[in-house]
Design an enzyme around this catalytic site. Structure first.
Site, PDB file in Angstrom:
ATOM      1  N   TRP A 157       0.836  -1.198   0.000  1.00  0.00           N
ATOM      2  CA  TRP A 157       0.000   0.000   0.000  1.00  0.00           C
ATOM      3  C   TRP A 157       0.873   1.251   0.000  1.00  0.00           C
ATOM      4  O   TRP A 157       1.231   1.764   1.047  1.00  0.00           O
ATOM      5  CB  TRP A 157      -0.890   0.016   1.246  1.00  0.00           C
ATOM      6  CG  TRP A 157      -1.807  -1.155   1.334  1.00  0.00           C
ATOM      7  CD1 TRP A 157      -3.031  -1.282   0.730  1.00  0.00           C
ATOM      8  CD2 TRP A 157      -1.612  -2.368   2.088  1.00  0.00           C
ATOM      9  NE1 TRP A 157      -3.582  -2.502   1.057  1.00  0.00           N
ATOM     10  CE2 TRP A 157      -2.739  -3.183   1.873  1.00  0.00           C
ATOM     11  CE3 TRP A 157      -0.587  -2.842   2.906  1.00  0.00           C
ATOM     12  CZ2 TRP A 157      -2.885  -4.437   2.456  1.00  0.00           C
ATOM     13  CZ3 TRP A 157      -0.727  -4.097   3.484  1.00  0.00           C
ATOM     14  CH2 TRP A 157      -1.866  -4.879   3.254  1.00  0.00           C
ATOM     15  N   HIS A 177      -6.832   1.710   2.154  1.00  0.00           N
ATOM     16  CA  HIS A 177      -7.838   0.668   1.978  1.00  0.00           C
ATOM     17  C   HIS A 177      -8.947   0.925   2.991  1.00  0.00           C
ATOM     18  O   HIS A 177      -8.810   1.790   3.858  1.00  0.00           O
ATOM     19  CB  HIS A 177      -7.246  -0.746   2.132  1.00  0.00           C
ATOM     20  CG  HIS A 177      -6.409  -0.941   3.375  1.00  0.00           C
ATOM     21  ND1 HIS A 177      -5.798  -2.115   3.702  1.00  0.00           N
ATOM     22  CD2 HIS A 177      -6.091  -0.085   4.386  1.00  0.00           C
ATOM     23  CE1 HIS A 177      -5.138  -1.983   4.845  1.00  0.00           C
ATOM     24  NE2 HIS A 177      -5.293  -0.760   5.269  1.00  0.00           N
ATOM     25  N   ARG A 203      -3.979   5.849  -3.108  1.00  0.00           N
ATOM     26  CA  ARG A 203      -2.656   5.216  -3.163  1.00  0.00           C
ATOM     27  C   ARG A 203      -1.675   6.167  -3.839  1.00  0.00           C
ATOM     28  O   ARG A 203      -2.046   6.867  -4.781  1.00  0.00           O
ATOM     29  CB  ARG A 203      -2.705   3.927  -3.992  1.00  0.00           C
ATOM     30  CG  ARG A 203      -3.734   2.928  -3.530  1.00  0.00           C
ATOM     31  CD  ARG A 203      -3.141   1.914  -2.568  1.00  0.00           C
ATOM     32  NE  ARG A 203      -4.177   1.107  -1.936  1.00  0.00           N
ATOM     33  CZ  ARG A 203      -4.626  -0.050  -2.416  1.00  0.00           C
ATOM     34  NH1 ARG A 203      -4.111  -0.529  -3.520  1.00  0.00           N
ATOM     35  NH2 ARG A 203      -5.566  -0.716  -1.787  1.00  0.00           N
ATOM     36  N   GLN A 217     -13.442   1.232  -2.473  1.00  0.00           N
ATOM     37  CA  GLN A 217     -13.448  -0.161  -2.026  1.00  0.00           C
ATOM     38  C   GLN A 217     -14.724  -0.466  -1.259  1.00  0.00           C
ATOM     39  O   GLN A 217     -15.381   0.426  -0.745  1.00  0.00           O
ATOM     40  CB  GLN A 217     -12.267  -0.431  -1.083  1.00  0.00           C
ATOM     41  CG  GLN A 217     -10.935  -0.563  -1.788  1.00  0.00           C
ATOM     42  CD  GLN A 217      -9.880  -1.196  -0.904  1.00  0.00           C
ATOM     43  OE1 GLN A 217      -9.980  -1.192   0.320  1.00  0.00           O
ATOM     44  NE2 GLN A 217      -8.859  -1.753  -1.519  1.00  0.00           N
ATOM     45  N   VAL A 260      -5.147 -10.927   8.254  1.00  0.00           N
ATOM     46  CA  VAL A 260      -5.975 -12.142   8.213  1.00  0.00           C
ATOM     47  C   VAL A 260      -5.082 -13.371   8.289  1.00  0.00           C
ATOM     48  O   VAL A 260      -3.921 -13.343   7.920  1.00  0.00           O
ATOM     49  CB  VAL A 260      -6.849 -12.221   6.933  1.00  0.00           C
ATOM     50  CG1 VAL A 260      -7.970 -11.200   6.988  1.00  0.00           C
ATOM     51  CG2 VAL A 260      -6.010 -12.072   5.684  1.00  0.00           C
ATOM     52  N   ALA A 314     -13.025 -11.408   6.915  1.00  0.00           N
ATOM     53  CA  ALA A 314     -13.028 -10.064   6.335  1.00  0.00           C
ATOM     54  C   ALA A 314     -12.713 -10.191   4.857  1.00  0.00           C
ATOM     55  O   ALA A 314     -12.102 -11.164   4.427  1.00  0.00           O
ATOM     56  CB  ALA A 314     -11.987  -9.189   7.028  1.00  0.00           C
TER      57      ALA A 314
END
Ligand SMILES: [Zn+2]
Lengths: 346, 800
Positions: A157, A177, A203, A217, A260, A314
């Site tokens: 990112w 994000h 970004r 998003q 995650v 997620a």
């Protein structure tokens, strides 16, 4: 008074009726021959003065004449109306191919449309849409997501930083994000949680046909007891079918996002070539739609949830990318150029 | 990373076709593509250079005669300085598809006359073949390359182009990739050999190592070789490096690079005789220290950076790049091979502050195993002895202040099921983990004790093990279920709903939505926002914008909308009604900016005529106001408009919109100076509503009011008032009477016989009572009161 006069009267009436071509003259004719002051009414009114035999005779004839004239009038009127309708139909022809009177047509931006469609899919599955700030703290955008400063995953990112300095650092940024909202939502709510978070992200990235520095998003988060990777797969499969069609197949592969574990991304089979490989899918047959995974237990623990009791998943996807796939748009830069010739196609 | 399949197959049997293998690796988390581009060499084959003669007309060029096999010979012009008789080379015939050595563009080889000599073929460089950027000389093949064989067949190696995720530093190596392949295809991994003969002096007598800053260097291993001979590497090594995208330099450097590619451990070789006092000191740099690195750049170091120093000077930037003064050269006879483990955070910090990312730094920053340092130094020493000769010193220096322990994780069978959604049988778990190099022991009460292999620095919790199992078994093999738990209670999101309603109302009214970038240009901002306001509350600024004129977070939607309007005017569109619903950002001291939801729109051009053409009346203030009225009516609000002055808008053509006496927005004509700044030569009207200001006024559901049963009486009242009397005031005055339901303006008239400076306003007034039918007398009395009031308050005369 004789029936002869009645015959003359009848002949007269019929002759003049036959010449009548409009409603007004017809009414004049009615007044003239059947009205209160007409000769016929006069005759009928004068009957009582006649001797019985004659009264019977003339009376019967006069009444017959009256009926006959009324019938003739009705027929004539009917004929005239039919004729008028015919005339109207013949003269009133219009060119039905002429355009309608224009009503200005407004449209939502295609990104708004697709974002709404995505959110609606998840709302049907019990998710609620919430929003969060676009200017974020480094803490929520990175640190709380297990991406500390100097973590190599920060390369995923590239960031635009706000010109605001504190303790020799720039702690504020344009969110890269929508994932900071995972933490923000869990901080203010207790499980069970099912939310989707749409919004703009930014970004530090040069633009080309598939990259924009501003993007939209939709983030998703579900946390409860007993949520597993299988639920993640089922939920996203349902979404893909709703949005891209019942015949779509999906594929999950392992991927890495620090927040995650296990991590995944989901692809759908290419709807241009049905998985054969083409330019849309760059020959792979699959098109990556979103990143996903099970919420890292450390993140659950950090917001005060018991990670032994609660699990969650997620996911996050780019709205422009979904819109490009749905509408067969080849260049992402079209979205924010706001050329009406583009926007008015949706 | 570029992984040649030939190389990969030295460590694992490859039992799948390359495409299938890439697919399996991709699904398991290592995104892989089979490299095919640039190798379309169908008219390129191996040739033998028979003789090289000078070009008759050019000093720099030569004539090379090559044997193409089966007795075929050809003489071509060659510019490469390194072409020599006896070489095996890649020869391209007419029609071959190559890369132009100068422009880098694809080209097709055509016969040419070069300085008077006809040349119908070419001896190729690596760059012309698309192998690398090397264009200094021709590609020289192995001596055993068979003459006449197609190059594609001879060099025919398939390359796996892998994309390694940030957590898997171990996969930045051929061996690491082989381990994945082995686990996915049920094959064995063959570890490379690392045994060699130590017959030199004891290392402790030759050199010493001290780690001063052990927070930045976790382990430092070093081996020493004396009496080496530096020279070019053998063909096999050069070819492997080239195939992986690494440039061969000399046998010492090539071996360090080779082992880095093979095992993932970056190594560095120092010329031992140039190391002051033969003493290695691993320490933070001094604040004024300088070092010329291998890329010939002089770098200013600071105390945040770790260096490898000798007794007096910095010799290398630890884990990133070596220094020029101590590098291995042709003269080097003794070397020290460094294999160390550095703090990944520090490496990344230093490499980003210098803007210097190297093959070494991208591996170190991902966190390498401390075990690997020893494995790699042995492997490198073994290879070096074979290539450089010399004698290895006895033993290996190993400074290892805090030995890492073997990582063991207790994983319950239940946790695996909870995460993956399926109960995996213990045999499957053990088999899968073993294939990946884990140790796995089943202990009582349904737990596994899992020993993590040393190279997997990314695995630390049970859920990491769940991922290992899931990805090797295949995510597609896991079940797929629907969420079954309770649906959480719905929290109201009034701001989202309001924005949606306003967007829908504007679209229904015929406006087109646009979405613009949130960052705008300061110069443009100052055209539409009062500079004084900008100076007491400057917009939020981005420190590293993509471009200089997109660096301010917009405090207004005006700039964006004007940009959109101007863009479309350039495309020839003159009539537009557009809106944007987005956030504006207001700076707040020491906090995130206040993000305010706004809706704004621009209206310009002409109304549509009967044919849908923009040739009707000019779009004006009243059209714009119509849109605002439409939206607010949809929301069930009653707003008021008052003439006002606003920066960037034309005085006398500007109204503030209020609901319940609170300003919610503004509308009006944009000042010609503003539109002029966007090169817009037509009237443009703006409306701007703050959804945040509107939100508190949005009520709940609307309540039903009974339809009045008693008939209304409708009368016209025309009054003559001063021209500057607002019609809204007259209307409000009439509607303030109890029997009046509505007063609707239906005509404005000026000119004869109305006196100059006056206007006539005609209202259709509807009188109605809730509870009875009005009598003529009641209406007349009310009308007289109205006229009296208008006369007194607004100096209005009844128009006769
Ligand atoms: Zn395709």
């Amino acid at each position: 008074m004789s029936t002869g006069e009645l015959q003359t009267l009848e002949a007269q009436a019929n002759d003049s009726l036959a010449a009548i071509a409009d409603e007004t003259s017809l009414e004049d004719w009615r007044v003239n021959y059947l009205g209160r002051r007409s000769r016929l009414t006069e005759i009928l009114r004068g009957l009582s003065a006649l001797p019985l035999e004659e009264r019977k005779q003339v009376g019967a004839a006069a009444n017959r004449l009256r009926e006959a004239l009324e019938t003739a009038l009705a027929e004539r009127r009917d004929m005239l109306r039919k004729r008028d309708v015919q005339t109207f139909i013949q003269q009133g022809r219009i060119d039905v191919t002429l355009p309608g009177r224009p009503i200005p047509m407004g449209r939502l931006h295609p990104v708004t449309q697709t974002q709404r469609d995505i959110v609606a899919c998840f709302e049907k599955m019990g998710f609620q849409a919430v929003e969060g700030p676009e200017v974020e703290w480094d803490y929520y955008n990175f640190e709380a997501l297990r991406i500390p400063e100097h973590h190599p995953a920060r390369d995923m990112w590239d960031t635009m930083w706000i010109d605001y300095h504190r303790d020799g650092r720039m702690p504020m940024l344009l969110r890269t994000h929508t994932s900071p909202n995972q933490v923000r939502v869990m901080e203010r709510q207790q499980p069970p949680i099912r939310v989707v978070v749409p919004g703009k992200c930014y970004r530090y990235e040069a633009t080309d046909a598939t990259h924009e520095w501003m993007l939209t998003q939709v983030e998703g988060l579900a946390v409860d007891e007993g949520i597993s990777m299988a639920d993640l797969k089922g939920t996203l499969y349902e979404f893909a079918q709703q949005l891209f069609g019942q015949e779509r197949r999906v594929r999950f592969r392992c991927d890495y996002f620090p927040f995650v574990e296990p991590g995944a991304d989901m692809s759908i089979d290419c709807f241009v070539c049905n998985g054969e490989g083409c330019s849309t899918c760059k020959g792979a047959g699959w098109i990556e739609i979103m990143g996903a995974g099970m919420v890292h237990p450390e993140i659950l623990a950090n917001v005060g949830y018991d990670p032994e009791r609660y699990t969650g998943f997620a996911f996050g996807m780019g709205v422009e990318r979904v819109a490009m796939l749905r509408h067969d748009i080849e260049d992402i830069r079209l979205f924010y150029q706001n050329d009406l010739r583009f926007l008015e196609q949706f | 990373m570029r992984i040649p399949l030939k190389w990969l197959s030295e460590y694992v049997d490859i039992t799948l076709p390359a495409g299938e293998l890439a697919h399996r690796l991709t699904l398991a988390g290592l995104e892989s593509l089979v490299e095919t581009s640039g190798h379309n060499w169908d008219k390129v084959s191996v040739a033998h250079v028979v003789e090289v003669n000078p070009h008759p007309n050019a000093d720099r060029l030569r004539l090379a005669t090559v044997d193409l096999g089966e007795g075929e010979r050809m003489t071509v012009v060659c510019g490469a300085p390194n072409v020599a008789a006896g070489q095996k080379v890649a020869f391209a015939r007419q029609g071959a598809k190559l890369i132009d050595g100068h422009s880098g563009q694809p080209m097709e080889l055509m016969p040419a006359v070069i300085r008077g000599v006809e040349s119908a073929g070419m001896v190729c460089s690596e760059r012309e073949l698309g192998l690398s950027d090397q264009h200094e000389g021709i590609l020289v093949l192995s001596e055993d390359a068979p003459i006449g064989m197609l190059l594609a067949q001879y060099m025919g190696d398939v390359i796996l182009e892998t994309e390694v995720t940030a957590n898997r530093g171990d996969l930045l190596s051929v061996l690491g990739t082989a381990r994945e392949v082995a686990a996915l295809t049920n094959n064995e991994v063959h570890e490379p050999l690392d045994t060699y003969w130590e017959d030199g002096t004891a290392v402790s007598e030759l050199a010493s190592v001290a780690i001063v800053d052990s927070d930045l260097c976790f382990r430092y291993c070093a081996s020493l070789i004396e009496g080496i001979k530096v020279g070019p590497s053998p063909q096999w090594l050069q070819e492997k490096l080239s195939a992986s995208g690494s440039r061969p330099i000399n046998n010492v450097v090539d071996v360090t690079n080779y082992v880095m590619l093979e095992l993932g451990q970056p190594l560095h070789a120092f010329d031992l005789n140039l190391v002051g006092d033969r003493k290695i000191v691993v320490r933070r740099a001094h604040s004024d220290e300088k070092l010329v690195t291998l890329d010939s750049v002089e770098r200013s170091l600071n105390a945040d950076m770790l260096v490898i120093a000798d007794s007096s000077k910095a010799m290398a930037l630890a884990g990133i790049i070596g220094g020029a003064p101590t590098q291995v050269t042709q003269k080097t006879s003794s070397i020290l091979i460094e294999s160390a483990t550095f703090n990944p955070v520090n490496i990344r910090r230093t490499s980003s502050s210098l803007g210097l990312r190297t093959e070494a730094s991208i591996r170190f920053e991902k966190g390498l195993s401390q075990e690997l340092a020893m494995v790699a130094v042995k492997r490198a020493t073994k290879l070096l002895l074979g290539l450089t000769g010399g004698r290895a010193a006895k033993g290996i220096i190993d400074v290892y202040p805090n030995k890492a322990r073997v990582h063991r994780i207790m994983v319950s069978r239940e946790r695996l099921q909870r995460v993956l959604g399926v109960d995996l049988p213990p045999t499957k778990v053990r088999q899968t983990l073993t294939a990946l190099g884990y140790g796995c022991r089943w202990v009582s009460s349904a737990h596994y004790v899992v020993r993590v292999p040393y190279w997997r620095t990314d695995v630390s919790i049970p859920d990491d093990i769940a991922e290992e199992l899931g990805r090797i078994i295949g995510y597609d093999q896991l079940p797929s279920t629907s969420l079954t738990g309770p649906i959480p209670s719905i929290q109201p999101q009034p701001d989202r709903e309001l924005r949606g309603m306003v967007q829908d109302a504007l679209v229904a009214a015929g406006l087109q939505e646009v979405i613009n970038y949130s960052l705008v240009d300061m110069e443009k901002l100052s055209k539409v926002v009062d500079p004084e306001e900008l100076s007491w509350r400057p917009p939020v600024r981005v420190a590293n914008p993509m471009s200089k004129n997109q660096d301010q977070l917009r405090p207004t939607l005006r700039v964006s909308l004007l940009d959109s309007l101007a863009t479309n005017r350039r495309y020839g569109r003159e009539t537009m009604a557009i809106f944007e619903a987005g956030r504006v950002y207001l700076a707040q001291e020491g906090d995130l900016p206040h993000e305010v939801e706004m809706v704004a729109g621009l209206v310009s051009g002409r109304r549509l005529d009967r044919w849908g053409q923009p040739h009707g009346e000019p779009l004006s203030f009243e059209d714009t106001k119509g849109y605002v009225e439409h939206v607010l009516a949809r929301l069930g609000l009653q707003e008021t408009y008052e003439a006002a002055e606003e920066y960037a808008l034309v005085p006398g053509r500007t109204a503030v919109v209020s609901v319940a006496s609170e300003r919610i927005g503004v509308l009006g004509q944009l000042h010609p100076e503003v539109t002029g700044a966007w090169d817009i030569g037509q009237e443009v009207y703006l409306f701007e509503i703050s959804l945040e200001a509107l939100l508190p006024h949005i009520g709940g559901v609307r309540l039903y009011r009974p339809i009045l049963r008693f008939p209304s009486v409708i009368e016209d009242i025309a009054v003559v008032v001063s021209e500057d009397t607002p019609a809204g005031k007259v209307k409000a005055a009439i509607e303030s009477f109890p029997l009046v339901r509505t007063a609707t303006l239906f005509d404005i008239y000026t000119g004869q016989p109305i006196p100059p400076g006056k206007k006539s306003l005609a209202y259709s007034v509807s009188y109605q009572a809730d509870d009875h039918t009005l009598t003529d007398g009641e209406v007349e009395r009310e009308r007289n009161r109205i006229i009296e009031r208008l006369r007194k308050e607004l100096s209005a005369e009844l128009r006769q």
